[in-house]
Design a protein around this motif. Structure first.
Motif, mmCIF file in Angstrom:
data_model
loop_
_atom_site.group_PDB
_atom_site.id
_atom_site.type_symbol
_atom_site.label_atom_id
_atom_site.label_comp_id
_atom_site.label_asym_id
_atom_site.label_seq_id
_atom_site.Cartn_x
_atom_site.Cartn_y
_atom_site.Cartn_z
ATOM 1 N N HIS A 39 46.997 30.569 -21.698
ATOM 2 C CA HIS A 39 45.747 30.591 -20.933
ATOM 3 C C HIS A 39 44.710 31.462 -21.640
ATOM 4 C CE1 HIS A 39 42.983 31.929 -17.711
ATOM 5 N NE2 HIS A 39 43.174 30.708 -17.213
ATOM 6 N N SER A 65 44.270 24.424 -21.543
ATOM 7 C CA SER A 65 43.151 23.621 -21.034
ATOM 8 C C SER A 65 42.398 24.361 -19.942
ATOM 9 C CB SER A 65 43.670 22.286 -20.505
ATOM 10 O OG SER A 65 44.344 21.556 -21.510
ATOM 11 N N ARG A 66 43.136 24.950 -19.025
ATOM 12 C CA ARG A 66 42.499 25.670 -17.924
ATOM 13 C C ARG A 66 41.709 26.869 -18.432
ATOM 14 N NH1 ARG A 66 45.477 27.982 -12.413
ATOM 15 N NH2 ARG A 66 43.668 29.079 -11.586
ATOM 16 N N HIS A 69 38.552 25.592 -20.061
ATOM 17 C CA HIS A 69 37.649 25.035 -19.047
ATOM 18 C C HIS A 69 36.949 26.143 -18.262
ATOM 19 C CE1 HIS A 69 36.197 22.371 -15.854
ATOM 20 N NE2 HIS A 69 36.674 23.260 -14.999
ATOM 21 N N GLU A 70 37.699 27.166 -17.899
ATOM 22 C CA GLU A 70 37.128 28.257 -17.100
ATOM 23 C C GLU A 70 36.086 29.061 -17.870
ATOM 24 O OE1 GLU A 70 40.943 28.999 -14.112
ATOM 25 O OE2 GLU A 70 40.626 30.331 -15.819
ATOM 26 N N ASN A 89 46.453 16.636 -16.921
ATOM 27 C CA ASN A 89 46.007 17.761 -16.083
ATOM 28 C C ASN A 89 44.515 17.660 -15.775
ATOM 29 O OD1 ASN A 89 44.329 19.621 -17.889
ATOM 30 N ND2 ASN A 89 46.198 19.452 -19.131
ATOM 31 N N GLN A 90 44.091 18.377 -14.761
ATOM 32 C CA GLN A 90 42.739 18.247 -14.213
ATOM 33 C C GLN A 90 41.663 18.907 -15.055
ATOM 34 O OE1 GLN A 90 44.273 20.759 -10.876
ATOM 35 N NE2 GLN A 90 42.159 21.533 -10.804
ATOM 36 N N TRP A 91 42.042 19.658 -16.086
ATOM 37 C CA TRP A 91 41.055 20.394 -16.869
ATOM 38 C C TRP A 91 40.602 19.650 -18.130
ATOM 39 C CZ3 TRP A 91 45.381 22.983 -14.746
ATOM 40 C CH2 TRP A 91 45.073 23.746 -13.611
ATOM 41 N N ASN A 92 41.073 18.428 -18.301
ATOM 42 C CA ASN A 92 40.601 17.619 -19.420
ATOM 43 C C ASN A 92 39.195 17.098 -19.137
ATOM 44 O OD1 ASN A 92 43.075 17.493 -21.123
ATOM 45 N ND2 ASN A 92 43.922 16.454 -19.325
#
Length: 200
Positions: A39, A65-66, A69-70, A89-92
């Motif tokens: 992370h 990815s998270r 993204h953050e 995953n949702q961060w793509n």
């Protein structure tokens, strides 16, 4: 009368963001310190202005990815079309789908630099393909091995397989996300040719 517009005036070219591929286990979860390290790596890659490319699924891929993204970074996943039982995953921010392993590996090989995190057979095979491509094609794409698991594994490969010092020099090692970023940046400044044409 129409206004004259000089034909030799062009819009300035937009500089392409460099893509850093990150390989790692899909099985590790947020209670593992290696997940937290991944992370943090994602955060640092985004802050450094890199596009992050991962396999697109869970575990360390999701952690990287998270983190990216953050921090406002761009994340690209490389999912497989026939893996219907698992979802990206949702961060793509974007997905480059593959129908087979060859296509997926080709996406990885087109990254500007790569980082291998702790993982299993999939991570090992992807790392080996990148390493082999650098070796046989003669140019060193930065390949950083992050984690304590890699030095003893590479030492075993050196001892039991047929590799040269030149092959080993294609690898960069890091024990922290910060060190991995430094190795990537140093490697991108030193795109060295290691030979005269392909070799095995």
């Amino acid at each position: 009368m129409s206004e004259h517009i000089p034909v030799n005036e062009q819009e300035p070219a937009v500089k392409r963001q460099l893509e850093v591929g990150v390989m790692g286990s899909a099985r590790l979860t947020a209670d593992d310190e290696r997940w937290m390290q991944a992370h943090e790596l994602g955060e640092l890659l985004a802050r450094a202005g890199f596009v992050v490319v991962t396999g697109g699924y869970g575990g360390l891929m999701a952690a990287v990815s998270r983190g990216a993204h953050e921090q406002g970074g761009s994340v690209i996943g490389l999912p497989m079309q026939h893996w219907e039982s698992i979802k990206p995953n949702q961060w793509n921010a974007g997905l480059r789908w593959s129908t087979d392993y060859g296509t997926r590996i080709n996406h990885i090989l087109h990254c500007d630099a790569l980082i291998a995190l702790p993982g299993g057979v999939g991570t090992l095979s992807e790392m080996a393909m990148v390493w082999a491509a650098s070796q046989t094609e003669g140019r060193s794409v930065p390949l950083v091995l992050l984690g304590d698991c890699w030095p003893p594994l590479i030492e075993a490969i050196r001892e039991h397989l047929v590799v040269s010092d030149a092959d080993l020099h294609l690898l960069r090692f890091a024990t922290s996300p910060e060190a991995a970023i430094q190795e990537i940046q140093a490697g991108l400044q030193d795109q060295t040719w290691i030979g005269q044409g392909p070799r095995g």
